[in-house]
Motif scaffolding. Sequence first.
Motif, PDB file in Angstrom:
ATOM      1  N   PHE A 104       0.874  -1.176   0.000  1.00  0.00           N
ATOM      2  CA  PHE A 104       0.000   0.000   0.000  1.00  0.00           C
ATOM      3  C   PHE A 104       0.913   1.229   0.000  1.00  0.00           C
ATOM      4  CE2 PHE A 104      -2.618  -3.340   1.721  1.00  0.00           C
ATOM      5  CZ  PHE A 104      -3.882  -3.085   1.203  1.00  0.00           C
ATOM      6  N   ALA A 105       1.198   1.778  -1.206  1.00  0.00           N
ATOM      7  CA  ALA A 105       2.055   2.944  -1.299  1.00  0.00           C
ATOM      8  C   ALA A 105       1.334   4.193  -0.828  1.00  0.00           C
ATOM      9  CB  ALA A 105       2.540   3.125  -2.741  1.00  0.00           C
ATOM     10  N   GLY A 106       0.025   4.227  -0.934  1.00  0.00           N
ATOM     11  CA  GLY A 106      -0.763   5.330  -0.417  1.00  0.00           C
ATOM     12  C   GLY A 106      -1.432   4.927   0.887  1.00  0.00           C
ATOM     13  N   GLY A 107      -2.442   5.663   1.287  1.00  0.00           N
ATOM     14  CA  GLY A 107      -3.154   5.330   2.509  1.00  0.00           C
ATOM     15  C   GLY A 107      -3.981   4.055   2.353  1.00  0.00           C
ATOM     16  N   ALA A 108      -4.070   3.301   3.431  1.00  0.00           N
ATOM     17  CA  ALA A 108      -4.886   2.079   3.450  1.00  0.00           C
ATOM     18  C   ALA A 108      -5.981   2.282   4.479  1.00  0.00           C
ATOM     19  CB  ALA A 108      -4.031   0.864   3.792  1.00  0.00           C
ATOM     20  N   TRP A 109      -7.200   2.412   4.010  1.00  0.00           N
ATOM     21  CA  TRP A 109      -8.326   2.747   4.887  1.00  0.00           C
ATOM     22  C   TRP A 109      -9.271   1.559   4.966  1.00  0.00           C
ATOM     23  CZ3 TRP A 109      -7.608   7.423   7.135  1.00  0.00           C
ATOM     24  CH2 TRP A 109      -6.728   8.306   6.496  1.00  0.00           C
ATOM     25  N   PHE A 110      -9.395   1.035   6.207  1.00  0.00           N
ATOM     26  CA  PHE A 110     -10.282  -0.106   6.465  1.00  0.00           C
ATOM     27  C   PHE A 110     -11.275   0.239   7.585  1.00  0.00           C
ATOM     28  CE2 PHE A 110      -6.760  -2.061   4.312  1.00  0.00           C
ATOM     29  CZ  PHE A 110      -7.285  -3.147   3.647  1.00  0.00           C
ATOM     30  N   GLN A 170       2.102   4.483   3.910  1.00  0.00           N
ATOM     31  CA  GLN A 170       1.500   5.675   4.506  1.00  0.00           C
ATOM     32  C   GLN A 170       0.480   5.243   5.556  1.00  0.00           C
ATOM     33  OE1 GLN A 170       0.346   8.842   1.855  1.00  0.00           O
ATOM     34  NE2 GLN A 170       1.895   8.285   0.314  1.00  0.00           N
ATOM     35  N   THR A 171      -0.485   6.077   5.815  1.00  0.00           N
ATOM     36  CA  THR A 171      -1.435   5.808   6.884  1.00  0.00           C
ATOM     37  C   THR A 171      -2.168   4.492   6.657  1.00  0.00           C
ATOM     38  OG1 THR A 171      -1.785   8.168   7.244  1.00  0.00           O
ATOM     39  CG2 THR A 171      -3.468   6.660   8.085  1.00  0.00           C
ATOM     40  N   ALA A 172      -2.221   3.659   7.705  1.00  0.00           N
ATOM     41  CA  ALA A 172      -2.998   2.414   7.692  1.00  0.00           C
ATOM     42  C   ALA A 172      -4.014   2.504   8.812  1.00  0.00           C
ATOM     43  CB  ALA A 172      -2.080   1.211   7.885  1.00  0.00           C
ATOM     44  N   CYS A 173      -5.261   2.646   8.437  1.00  0.00           N
ATOM     45  CA  CYS A 173      -6.318   2.871   9.432  1.00  0.00           C
ATOM     46  C   CYS A 173      -7.228   1.655   9.517  1.00  0.00           C
ATOM     47  CB  CYS A 173      -7.117   4.124   9.054  1.00  0.00           C
ATOM     48  SG  CYS A 173      -8.363   4.565  10.286  1.00  0.00           S
ATOM     49  N   PHE A 174      -7.289   1.053  10.712  1.00  0.00           N
ATOM     50  CA  PHE A 174      -8.129  -0.119  10.953  1.00  0.00           C
ATOM     51  C   PHE A 174      -9.066   0.141  12.141  1.00  0.00           C
ATOM     52  CE2 PHE A 174      -4.618  -1.812   8.574  1.00  0.00           C
ATOM     53  CZ  PHE A 174      -5.169  -2.825   7.809  1.00  0.00           C
ATOM     54  N   PRO A 215      -3.249  -1.923  19.073  1.00  0.00           N
ATOM     55  CA  PRO A 215      -4.182  -2.587  19.992  1.00  0.00           C
ATOM     56  C   PRO A 215      -3.533  -2.779  21.358  1.00  0.00           C
ATOM     57  CG  PRO A 215      -4.095  -3.732  17.881  1.00  0.00           C
ATOM     58  CD  PRO A 215      -2.971  -2.747  17.882  1.00  0.00           C
ATOM     59  N   ARG A 216      -4.373  -2.901  22.376  1.00  0.00           N
ATOM     60  CA  ARG A 216      -3.865  -3.091  23.731  1.00  0.00           C
ATOM     61  C   ARG A 216      -3.019  -4.364  23.777  1.00  0.00           C
ATOM     62  NH1 ARG A 216      -8.029  -2.837  28.666  1.00  0.00           N
ATOM     63  NH2 ARG A 216      -7.957  -0.662  27.969  1.00  0.00           N
ATOM     64  N   GLY A 217      -1.864  -4.239  24.459  1.00  0.00           N
ATOM     65  CA  GLY A 217      -0.982  -5.389  24.611  1.00  0.00           C
ATOM     66  C   GLY A 217       0.147  -5.423  23.610  1.00  0.00           C
ATOM     67  N   TRP A 218       0.180  -4.472  22.664  1.00  0.00           N
ATOM     68  CA  TRP A 218       1.226  -4.441  21.650  1.00  0.00           C
ATOM     69  C   TRP A 218       2.019  -3.139  21.755  1.00  0.00           C
ATOM     70  CZ3 TRP A 218       2.461  -8.578  18.760  1.00  0.00           C
ATOM     71  CH2 TRP A 218       1.513  -9.607  18.664  1.00  0.00           C
ATOM     72  N   THR A 243       5.099   2.033   7.356  1.00  0.00           N
ATOM     73  CA  THR A 243       5.962   3.200   7.198  1.00  0.00           C
ATOM     74  C   THR A 243       5.267   4.456   7.721  1.00  0.00           C
ATOM     75  OG1 THR A 243       6.984   2.196   5.264  1.00  0.00           O
ATOM     76  CG2 THR A 243       7.287   4.557   5.532  1.00  0.00           C
ATOM     77  N   GLY A 244       3.983   4.588   7.452  1.00  0.00           N
ATOM     78  CA  GLY A 244       3.220   5.722   7.947  1.00  0.00           C
ATOM     79  C   GLY A 244       2.555   5.384   9.265  1.00  0.00           C
ATOM     80  N   SER A 245       1.604   6.211   9.633  1.00  0.00           N
ATOM     81  CA  SER A 245       0.906   5.979  10.900  1.00  0.00           C
ATOM     82  C   SER A 245      -0.022   4.781  10.772  1.00  0.00           C
ATOM     83  CB  SER A 245       0.088   7.225  11.281  1.00  0.00           C
ATOM     84  OG  SER A 245      -0.906   7.479  10.300  1.00  0.00           O
ATOM     85  N   ALA A 246      -0.141   4.033  11.866  1.00  0.00           N
ATOM     86  CA  ALA A 246      -1.013   2.865  11.910  1.00  0.00           C
ATOM     87  C   ALA A 246      -2.013   3.063  13.023  1.00  0.00           C
ATOM     88  CB  ALA A 246      -0.201   1.596  12.130  1.00  0.00           C
ATOM     89  N   SER A 247      -3.277   2.835  12.722  1.00  0.00           N
ATOM     90  CA  SER A 247      -4.325   3.068  13.709  1.00  0.00           C
ATOM     91  C   SER A 247      -5.205   1.834  13.828  1.00  0.00           C
ATOM     92  CB  SER A 247      -5.179   4.278  13.293  1.00  0.00           C
ATOM     93  OG  SER A 247      -6.226   4.490  14.215  1.00  0.00           O
ATOM     94  N   PHE A 248      -5.260   1.257  15.043  1.00  0.00           N
ATOM     95  CA  PHE A 248      -6.094   0.100  15.346  1.00  0.00           C
ATOM     96  C   PHE A 248      -6.974   0.430  16.539  1.00  0.00           C
ATOM     97  CE2 PHE A 248      -2.606  -1.756  13.025  1.00  0.00           C
ATOM     98  CZ  PHE A 248      -3.142  -2.840  12.360  1.00  0.00           C
ATOM     99  N   ASP A 249      -8.101  -0.260  16.642  1.00  0.00           N
ATOM    100  CA  ASP A 249      -8.909  -0.147  17.847  1.00  0.00           C
ATOM    101  C   ASP A 249      -8.155  -0.732  19.023  1.00  0.00           C
ATOM    102  OD1 ASP A 249     -11.018   1.104  16.631  1.00  0.00           O
ATOM    103  OD2 ASP A 249     -12.065  -0.765  16.151  1.00  0.00           O
ATOM    104  N   GLU A 250      -8.393  -0.175  20.179  1.00  0.00           N
ATOM    105  CA  GLU A 250      -7.655  -0.597  21.383  1.00  0.00           C
ATOM    106  C   GLU A 250      -7.861  -2.069  21.685  1.00  0.00           C
ATOM    107  OE1 GLU A 250      -7.329   0.597  26.138  1.00  0.00           O
ATOM    108  OE2 GLU A 250      -8.791   1.579  24.818  1.00  0.00           O
ATOM    109  N   HIS A 251      -9.066  -2.569  21.446  1.00  0.00           N
ATOM    110  CA  HIS A 251      -9.388  -3.949  21.826  1.00  0.00           C
ATOM    111  C   HIS A 251      -9.384  -4.900  20.624  1.00  0.00           C
ATOM    112  CE1 HIS A 251     -10.411  -2.635  25.869  1.00  0.00           C
ATOM    113  NE2 HIS A 251     -11.161  -1.664  25.332  1.00  0.00           N
TER     114      HIS A 251
END
Length: 486
Positions: free
Chosen positions: A345-351, A369-373, A454-457, A420-428
């Motif tokens: 994913f060279a650009g943003g990955a939005w899930f 880049q940004t990976a949003c989960f 996520p919590r624990g990582w 490489t970019g920011s990664a965003s996951f739900d806490e749980h």
Amino acid sequence: MADYDRSDEDRKAPVRVLSRRTIAVYAWLLLILAGVSSWLLLTHFGDGSEASKTRLDSIRAVGTIVLGAGGAVGLLLAARRQRTTEQDLVEKRRDLALKQRAQVHAERVQRHAEQVAADTQQLQLKVAWDTAVDAAARRVTELFDTAVDKLGSEKAPVRFGGLYALERLAGHAPDQQPAISKVLCAYLRMPYLEPGDIPGPDTDDAVLARYERRREEREVRLAVQRVLADHLNPRINTSNPLPRYWPNAAIDLTGATLIDLDWSHCRVPGENVSFRNATFTGSTKFSSTTFTGDAQFSGATFTGSASFDNATFTSEGRFSNAVFTSDARFNRTTLTSARFDLATFAGGAWFDSANFTRFAYFGRTTFDQTACFTKVTFPQDAPINENQLNDSASRNRQDAVPTNQKSTFISARFSEATFTGSASFDEHATVDLFGAQATLAVPGAVLGLRHEWPRGWAVRPQATKSATSKDSGWGILVREHLATSD
């Protein structure tokens, strides 16, 4: 039947009936005979002597015998009349039986004639139907061959004519939809070169002609894509699609070059839809599209933005080794089984709000880049058949996945992925990030971007293969207790 059969006597000539004249003559003869007899008796034996009395008694006895004989004759005549009456009755019954037999026979003949006529008509209808079907099949074959020949013409207008002739044929002959869709897909799989920049005024004529041919080919390919998109869109709902929908289409676009493809709101039929190694130029839209079977995008390249928002993959969605050069959006997408291993994913990955109902595998995936989960639904410790994972998945470190049962594994895997970019996951979120790499300093941190694991990582600083020190700016995802122990 025996009651109506005639005896040998009945088979003889018919009995002669006495006429009225004959009966009257016989009656007069009897009267004359009686008168003459009375006159003779009175003349010869009327003197009253004993001898005459004796003779009269004798004559009286003879008369009595004669009367008795006459009575017997009368009985015989009565019997004859009775027999005649019975014979007439037998004849009438026989005639009635013959009429009934004749009527039954006539009815049988009529029914047979009607059956023969019906069978003949049915045969004629069948022959006519078979002839019509054969003629229609020949006509469809001729139209199909003619349209395909036109689609292969060197002239773009002729190719357009062949394309729309195939489209019209698919509407009139639904059984030809698989063959027609295969022909259209085969056309898109043919080698294709972009026209390039518009030539200048001083460009050579050969270059201008080549540019014009490529530009015309681009227009034809866009038309083919629109025809497929138009007939893969149910428009109303999936349970009551319009007649224009092609439910029997067979989609195989392996290695095809697709230009600004927009199959939004389509319902793509087939157990295995293939876009393997395809090249999607420009923007690609599969928003709100439903794939009824396996959707194969392995090795595909998306040179522009790719939108799969609200799409539904009812079976497996495989994006192994796929390359997304720009933003890839899978927001609110439902994926039964998702494979993104070795994808880039060279650009943003939005899930955002995506729903993985069975398993999601992101092994060795690269997020530049940004990976949003966020708000993603991952399956919770769902059992996985090891055959469902490829060799790279089976080589992952399963001993790092916390589980109480050996046959159960966390079904959302990001093992050895690269963020490489920011990664965003739900806490749980329940995912496996063991071995994934991430930057320690998120690009764009001044804008508030940061990693949300996520919590624990946690990220433990560690040199990559290309770096020699821990301050290289990279870290590896580990459990928090392992990160703090260092």
